[in-house]
Scaffold this motif. Sequence first.
Motif, PDB file in Angstrom:
ATOM      1  N   UNK A 211      39.661  89.823 -50.367  1.00 14.49           N
ATOM      2  CA  UNK A 211      38.167  89.387 -50.039  1.00 14.49           C
ATOM      3  C   UNK A 211      38.931  88.202 -49.671  1.00 14.49           C
ATOM      4  N   UNK A 212      39.084  87.145 -50.906  1.00 12.44           N
ATOM      5  CA  UNK A 212      39.408  85.912 -51.383  1.00 12.44           C
ATOM      6  C   UNK A 212      40.347  85.735 -50.538  1.00 12.44           C
ATOM      7  N   UNK A 213      41.246  86.664 -49.627  1.00  9.04           N
ATOM      8  CA  UNK A 213      42.314  86.146 -48.709  1.00  9.04           C
ATOM      9  C   UNK A 213      42.245  85.750 -47.714  1.00  9.04           C
ATOM     10  N   UNK A 214      40.982  86.401 -47.081  1.00  9.76           N
ATOM     11  CA  UNK A 214      39.561  86.222 -45.861  1.00  9.76           C
ATOM     12  C   UNK A 214      39.177  85.329 -46.207  1.00  9.76           C
ATOM     13  N   UNK A 215      38.753  84.755 -46.466  1.00 12.43           N
ATOM     14  CA  UNK A 215      38.428  83.309 -46.963  1.00 12.43           C
ATOM     15  C   UNK A 215      38.047  82.741 -45.798  1.00 12.43           C
ATOM     16  N   UNK A 216      39.404  82.077 -45.552  1.00 13.12           N
ATOM     17  CA  UNK A 216      40.658  81.245 -43.948  1.00 13.12           C
ATOM     18  C   UNK A 216      39.867  81.447 -43.437  1.00 13.12           C
ATOM     19  N   UNK A 217      39.389  83.074 -43.035  1.00 10.10           N
ATOM     20  CA  UNK A 217      38.801  82.569 -41.520  1.00 10.10           C
ATOM     21  C   UNK A 217      37.075  82.861 -41.701  1.00 10.10           C
ATOM     22  N   UNK A 218      36.825  82.883 -42.491  1.00 12.03           N
ATOM     23  CA  UNK A 218      34.875  82.750 -42.248  1.00 12.03           C
ATOM     24  C   UNK A 218      34.001  81.757 -42.950  1.00 12.03           C
ATOM     25  N   UNK A 219      34.855  81.234 -44.380  1.00 15.26           N
ATOM     26  CA  UNK A 219      34.867  79.729 -44.259  1.00 15.26           C
ATOM     27  C   UNK A 219      34.814  78.427 -44.285  1.00 15.26           C
ATOM     28  N   UNK A 220      34.552  77.970 -43.458  1.00 11.99           N
ATOM     29  CA  UNK A 220      34.503  76.945 -43.039  1.00 11.99           C
ATOM     30  C   UNK A 220      33.463  75.212 -43.801  1.00 11.99           C
ATOM     31  N   UNK A 221      34.575  74.746 -44.183  1.00  8.03           N
ATOM     32  CA  UNK A 221      34.293  73.315 -45.328  1.00  8.03           C
ATOM     33  C   UNK A 221      33.454  72.157 -43.953  1.00  8.03           C
ATOM     34  N   UNK A 222      32.511  71.456 -44.315  1.00 10.06           N
ATOM     35  CA  UNK A 222      32.434  70.477 -43.503  1.00 10.06           C
ATOM     36  C   UNK A 222      33.335  69.016 -43.432  1.00 10.06           C
ATOM     37  N   UNK A 223      32.973  68.815 -42.180  1.00  6.83           N
ATOM     38  CA  UNK A 223      33.536  67.117 -42.206  1.00  6.83           C
ATOM     39  C   UNK A 223      32.998  66.481 -43.226  1.00  6.83           C
ATOM     40  N   UNK A 224      33.848  65.186 -43.470  1.00  8.04           N
ATOM     41  CA  UNK A 224      33.083  64.091 -43.737  1.00  8.04           C
ATOM     42  C   UNK A 224      31.503  63.987 -43.126  1.00  8.04           C
ATOM     43  N   UNK A 225      31.352  63.455 -41.554  1.00  9.17           N
ATOM     44  CA  UNK A 225      29.925  63.707 -41.244  1.00  9.17           C
ATOM     45  C   UNK A 225      28.997  64.528 -41.260  1.00  9.17           C
ATOM     46  N   UNK A 226      29.657  65.717 -41.960  1.00  9.80           N
ATOM     47  CA  UNK A 226      28.101  66.749 -42.273  1.00  9.80           C
ATOM     48  C   UNK A 226      28.320  66.736 -43.302  1.00  9.80           C
ATOM     49  N   UNK A 227      28.937  66.193 -44.272  1.00  7.70           N
ATOM     50  CA  UNK A 227      28.767  66.453 -45.902  1.00  7.70           C
ATOM     51  C   UNK A 227      28.019  64.705 -45.994  1.00  7.70           C
TER      52      UNK A 227
END
Length: 154
Positions: A121-137
């Motif tokens: 599941x940890x290796x699937x995280x790249x498919x599902x967890x999207x980190x915010x861009x600088x503006x969203x942060x």
Amino acid sequence: MNQLKKISDHFDSSDDDLVELNEMFKVPKTENYVEMVPLFNNLQYKEHFRISRRVTEELTKRYEMSEYYHHQEGNSPKISGLKQVTIFLWFAVSSFSIVADRFNISKSFLFKIIHRVTDFMSNLSIDFIKWPNQQEILESENYFRGREFPGALL
């Protein structure tokens, strides 16, 4: 521990007595729970596992195609990908002892399954967890700052 000593004092070291003593402390396990899971309606399934049956089936397909499913150590019996994913999901919303009991497996085997499926599941995280861009942060930081929770993201 004193109670165990008192009980063991009543037995000698014969094999029959040791078997009887072991039986006294054996924790019964729930059998066939996983076979009951398909009988759950969609609402019951989501109540038990916190995700939909469809998501479980998709995770299972991906898990069974992964190296994690095919890697097994020791002499434990091979169990289906669906059962392993179901065990993992139950573990995620329950406790170690309860899961081992519910699925009629040892805690050590449960540990191996949890480790394997967690890595998968940890290796699937790249498919599902999207980190915010600088503006969203910055937008999120302003949101939390406005609610008296500054520095939540920065």
